[in-house]
Design a protein around this motif. Structure first.
Motif, PDB file in Angstrom:
ATOM      1  N   GLY A  67       0.809  -1.201   0.000  1.00 42.98           N
ATOM      2  CA  GLY A  67       0.000   0.000   0.000  1.00 42.98           C
ATOM      3  C   GLY A  67       0.840   1.247   0.000  1.00 42.98           C
ATOM      4  N   GLN A  68       0.315   2.281   0.666  1.00 41.78           N
ATOM      5  CA  GLN A  68       1.004   3.564   0.773  1.00 41.78           C
ATOM      6  C   GLN A  68       0.983   4.007   2.232  1.00 41.78           C
ATOM      7  OE1 GLN A  68      -1.535   5.797  -1.940  1.00 41.78           O
ATOM      8  NE2 GLN A  68       0.223   6.017  -3.297  1.00 41.78           N
ATOM      9  N   ILE A  69       2.082   4.613   2.651  1.00 45.17           N
ATOM     10  CA  ILE A  69       2.179   5.168   3.988  1.00 45.17           C
ATOM     11  C   ILE A  69       2.646   6.611   3.859  1.00 45.17           C
ATOM     12  CG2 ILE A  69       4.540   4.333   4.369  1.00 45.17           C
ATOM     13  CD1 ILE A  69       3.596   3.783   7.315  1.00 45.17           C
ATOM     14  N   LYS A  70       2.076   7.483   4.670  1.00 46.31           N
ATOM     15  CA  LYS A  70       2.423   8.892   4.596  1.00 46.31           C
ATOM     16  C   LYS A  70       3.629   9.149   5.491  1.00 46.31           C
ATOM     17  CE  LYS A  70       0.129  13.319   4.251  1.00 46.31           C
ATOM     18  NZ  LYS A  70      -1.139  14.024   4.491  1.00 46.31           N
ATOM     19  N   LEU A  71       4.717   9.588   4.874  1.00 41.98           N
ATOM     20  CA  LEU A  71       5.940   9.947   5.591  1.00 41.98           C
ATOM     21  C   LEU A  71       6.140  11.441   5.395  1.00 41.98           C
ATOM     22  CD1 LEU A  71       8.194   6.962   4.445  1.00 41.98           C
ATOM     23  CD2 LEU A  71       6.904   7.185   6.577  1.00 41.98           C
ATOM     24  N   GLY A  72       5.977  12.209   6.473  1.00 46.41           N
ATOM     25  CA  GLY A  72       5.990  13.664   6.334  1.00 46.41           C
ATOM     26  C   GLY A  72       4.747  14.073   5.579  1.00 46.41           C
ATOM     27  N   SER A  73       4.923  14.750   4.449  1.00 47.73           N
ATOM     28  CA  SER A  73       3.759  15.164   3.656  1.00 47.73           C
ATOM     29  C   SER A  73       3.606  14.342   2.378  1.00 47.73           C
ATOM     30  CB  SER A  73       3.877  16.649   3.308  1.00 47.73           C
ATOM     31  OG  SER A  73       5.050  16.869   2.546  1.00 47.73           O
ATOM     32  N   SER A  74       4.444  13.310   2.217  1.00 44.46           N
ATOM     33  CA  SER A  74       4.424  12.521   0.979  1.00 44.46           C
ATOM     34  C   SER A  74       3.949  11.095   1.225  1.00 44.46           C
ATOM     35  CB  SER A  74       5.827  12.456   0.376  1.00 44.46           C
ATOM     36  OG  SER A  74       6.295  13.741   0.066  1.00 44.46           O
ATOM     37  N   TRP A  75       3.188  10.582   0.271  1.00 48.71           N
ATOM     38  CA  TRP A  75       2.763   9.183   0.306  1.00 48.71           C
ATOM     39  C   TRP A  75       3.835   8.328  -0.362  1.00 48.71           C
ATOM     40  CZ3 TRP A  75      -1.258   7.299   2.981  1.00 48.71           C
ATOM     41  CH2 TRP A  75      -2.207   8.199   3.433  1.00 48.71           C
ATOM     42  N   ARG A  76       4.242   7.249   0.314  1.00 50.00           N
ATOM     43  CA  ARG A  76       5.275   6.343  -0.213  1.00 50.00           C
ATOM     44  C   ARG A  76       4.721   4.929  -0.299  1.00 50.00           C
ATOM     45  NH1 ARG A  76       9.310   9.931  -1.698  1.00 50.00           N
ATOM     46  NH2 ARG A  76       9.536  11.439  -0.035  1.00 50.00           N
ATOM     47  N   PRO A  77       5.019   4.217  -1.389  1.00 47.17           N
ATOM     48  CA  PRO A  77       4.580   2.821  -1.480  1.00 47.17           C
ATOM     49  C   PRO A  77       5.359   1.957  -0.490  1.00 47.17           C
ATOM     50  CG  PRO A  77       5.932   3.398  -3.372  1.00 47.17           C
ATOM     51  CD  PRO A  77       5.750   4.653  -2.580  1.00 47.17           C
ATOM     52  N   PHE A  78       4.712   0.910  -0.003  1.00 43.53           N
ATOM     53  CA  PHE A  78       5.389  -0.022   0.903  1.00 43.53           C
ATOM     54  C   PHE A  78       4.946  -1.447   0.616  1.00 43.53           C
ATOM     55  CE2 PHE A  78       1.436   0.559   3.274  1.00 43.53           C
ATOM     56  CZ  PHE A  78       1.153  -0.739   3.680  1.00 43.53           C
ATOM     57  N   GLN A  79       5.749  -2.385   1.073  1.00 40.42           N
ATOM     58  CA  GLN A  79       5.443  -3.812   1.116  1.00 40.42           C
ATOM     59  C   GLN A  79       5.680  -4.229   2.558  1.00 40.42           C
ATOM     60  OE1 GLN A  79       4.569  -5.937  -1.505  1.00 40.42           O
ATOM     61  NE2 GLN A  79       4.475  -4.156  -2.850  1.00 40.42           N
ATOM     62  N   ALA A  80       4.812  -5.070   3.107  1.00 40.95           N
ATOM     63  CA  ALA A  80       4.968  -5.443   4.512  1.00 40.95           C
ATOM     64  C   ALA A  80       4.434  -6.836   4.791  1.00 40.95           C
ATOM     65  CB  ALA A  80       4.238  -4.445   5.403  1.00 40.95           C
ATOM     66  N   ARG A  81       4.900  -7.369   5.910  1.00 44.23           N
ATOM     67  CA  ARG A  81       4.378  -8.612   6.486  1.00 44.23           C
ATOM     68  C   ARG A  81       4.079  -8.322   7.941  1.00 44.23           C
ATOM     69  NH1 ARG A  81       7.336 -13.914   4.442  1.00 44.23           N
ATOM     70  NH2 ARG A  81       5.662 -14.678   5.734  1.00 44.23           N
ATOM     71  N   GLN A  82       3.041  -8.951   8.433  1.00 44.46           N
ATOM     72  CA  GLN A  82       2.681  -8.727   9.834  1.00 44.46           C
ATOM     73  C   GLN A  82       2.295 -10.039  10.496  1.00 44.46           C
ATOM     74  OE1 GLN A  82       0.384  -5.287  10.833  1.00 44.46           O
ATOM     75  NE2 GLN A  82      -0.781  -6.378  12.373  1.00 44.46           N
ATOM     76  N   ILE A  83       2.684 -10.160  11.746  1.00 51.27           N
ATOM     77  CA  ILE A  83       2.235 -11.259  12.598  1.00 51.27           C
ATOM     78  C   ILE A  83       1.408 -10.625  13.705  1.00 51.27           C
ATOM     79  CG2 ILE A  83       2.940 -13.062  14.209  1.00 51.27           C
ATOM     80  CD1 ILE A  83       5.566 -13.268  12.582  1.00 51.27           C
ATOM     81  N   VAL A  84       0.199 -11.153  13.916  1.00 51.11           N
ATOM     82  CA  VAL A  84      -0.673 -10.659  14.984  1.00 51.11           C
ATOM     83  C   VAL A  84      -1.039 -11.838  15.875  1.00 51.11           C
ATOM     84  CG1 VAL A  84      -2.845  -9.533  15.566  1.00 51.11           C
ATOM     85  CG2 VAL A  84      -1.655  -8.895  13.468  1.00 51.11           C
ATOM     86  N   ALA A  85      -0.767 -11.690  17.156  1.00 53.85           N
ATOM     87  CA  ALA A  85      -1.176 -12.672  18.169  1.00 53.85           C
ATOM     88  C   ALA A  85      -2.059 -11.925  19.163  1.00 53.85           C
ATOM     89  CB  ALA A  85       0.043 -13.271  18.864  1.00 53.85           C
ATOM     90  N   PRO A  86      -3.396 -12.003  19.006  1.00 58.00           N
ATOM     91  CA  PRO A  86      -4.291 -11.235  19.868  1.00 58.00           C
ATOM     92  C   PRO A  86      -3.941 -11.420  21.341  1.00 58.00           C
ATOM     93  CG  PRO A  86      -5.528 -12.359  18.184  1.00 58.00           C
ATOM     94  CD  PRO A  86      -4.121 -12.878  18.101  1.00 58.00           C
ATOM     95  N   GLN A  87      -4.026 -10.328  22.077  1.00 63.31           N
ATOM     96  CA  GLN A  87      -3.734 -10.256  23.505  1.00 63.31           C
ATOM     97  C   GLN A  87      -2.240 -10.330  23.803  1.00 63.31           C
ATOM     98  OE1 GLN A  87      -6.991  -9.113  24.291  1.00 63.31           O
ATOM     99  NE2 GLN A  87      -6.305  -9.865  26.247  1.00 63.31           N
ATOM    100  N   LYS A  88      -1.415 -10.756  22.852  1.00 60.43           N
ATOM    101  CA  LYS A  88       0.016 -10.914  23.120  1.00 60.43           C
ATOM    102  C   LYS A  88       0.866  -9.874  22.416  1.00 60.43           C
ATOM    103  CE  LYS A  88      -0.211 -15.794  24.112  1.00 60.43           C
ATOM    104  NZ  LYS A  88       0.301 -17.114  23.788  1.00 60.43           N
ATOM    105  N   GLY A  89       0.674  -9.716  21.112  1.00 58.16           N
ATOM    106  CA  GLY A  89       1.499  -8.748  20.414  1.00 58.16           C
ATOM    107  C   GLY A  89       1.403  -8.818  18.905  1.00 58.16           C
ATOM    108  N   PHE A  90       2.224  -7.993  18.270  1.00 57.21           N
ATOM    109  CA  PHE A  90       2.304  -7.968  16.812  1.00 57.21           C
ATOM    110  C   PHE A  90       3.704  -7.498  16.437  1.00 57.21           C
ATOM    111  CE2 PHE A  90       1.135  -3.585  17.780  1.00 57.21           C
ATOM    112  CZ  PHE A  90       1.987  -2.863  16.965  1.00 57.21           C
TER     113      PHE A  90
END
Length: 194
Positions: A3-26
């Motif tokens: 997607g895109q993430i706003k860094l300062g005043s500019s939108w930058r494309p990104f690629q990411a991976r996420q791990i979510v463990a509810p109640q524990k962390g991410f």
């Protein structure tokens, strides 16, 4: 996800991976580009501690943050991202929301009670997630501020329906696309449950 993430005043494309463990962390690990150069790093909440660490070319620090405010904000993020793991909904406390199309998911994260309001459309599709999340949006003093995520589409992954296109931001109306505090736009392309 990508997607895109706003860094300062500019939108930058990104690629990411996420791990979510509810109640524990991410942990959300991503790469964006600034001036054609890679910025890699992560946001995380684990063992009761929140942290952000981002480096240009993997060497030069761009953002390094931790402490009480980062931890409280990351705990709120974990609570709201419970919608990404609906198989863990049973571990939340549920109550009626402020309108007939809403419900409130309450979780205690790291000793903080977090109330996340979810909104659905008439067919039951998730359309919005909102809460008062700890943060310092736009340089404001630390405190709880309106934070919202607008769900633009859902998709099925491993037989489970999840948000697949979303926008997130701080301040009232941010999740409705009026530009106030919006800083994140993403498309989830793959999800695995364990």
């Amino acid at each position: 996800m990508s997607g895109q993430i706003k860094l300062g005043s500019s939108w930058r494309p990104f690629q990411a991976r996420q791990i979510v463990a509810p109640q524990k962390g991410f942990i959300w690990a991503a790469e964006a580009r600034v001036g054609g150069l890679p910025v890699r790093g992560y946001d995380r909440f684990s063992e009761g501690v929140g942290q952000m660490r981002w480096r240009l070319l993997g060497i030069l620090p761009v953002v390094t943050a931790r402490g009480v405010d980062v931890t409280r904000s990351a705990g709120g993020r974990l609570a709201s991202e419970g919608v990404l793991v609906p198989t863990a909904f049973h571990s939340a406390i549920w109550s009626a929301g402020p309108s007939p199309d809403t419900a409130v998911m309450t979780r205690v994260i790291n000793g903080e009670t977090e109330h996340v309001t979810i909104q659905v459309d008439p067919a039951g599709a998730l359309t919005e997630v909102s809460m008062l999340r700890w943060g310092t949006p736009g340089g404001s003093p630390p405190g709880r501020y309106p934070f919202g995520v607008s769900i633009e589409a859902e998709a099925e992954f491993d037989g489970i329906t999840l948000p697949s296109i979303l926008r997130a931001g701080w301040l009232r109306g941010a999740s409705r696309g009026n530009g106030d505090g919006e800083f994140f736009r993403a498309r989830i392309s793959k999800a695995v449950f364990r």
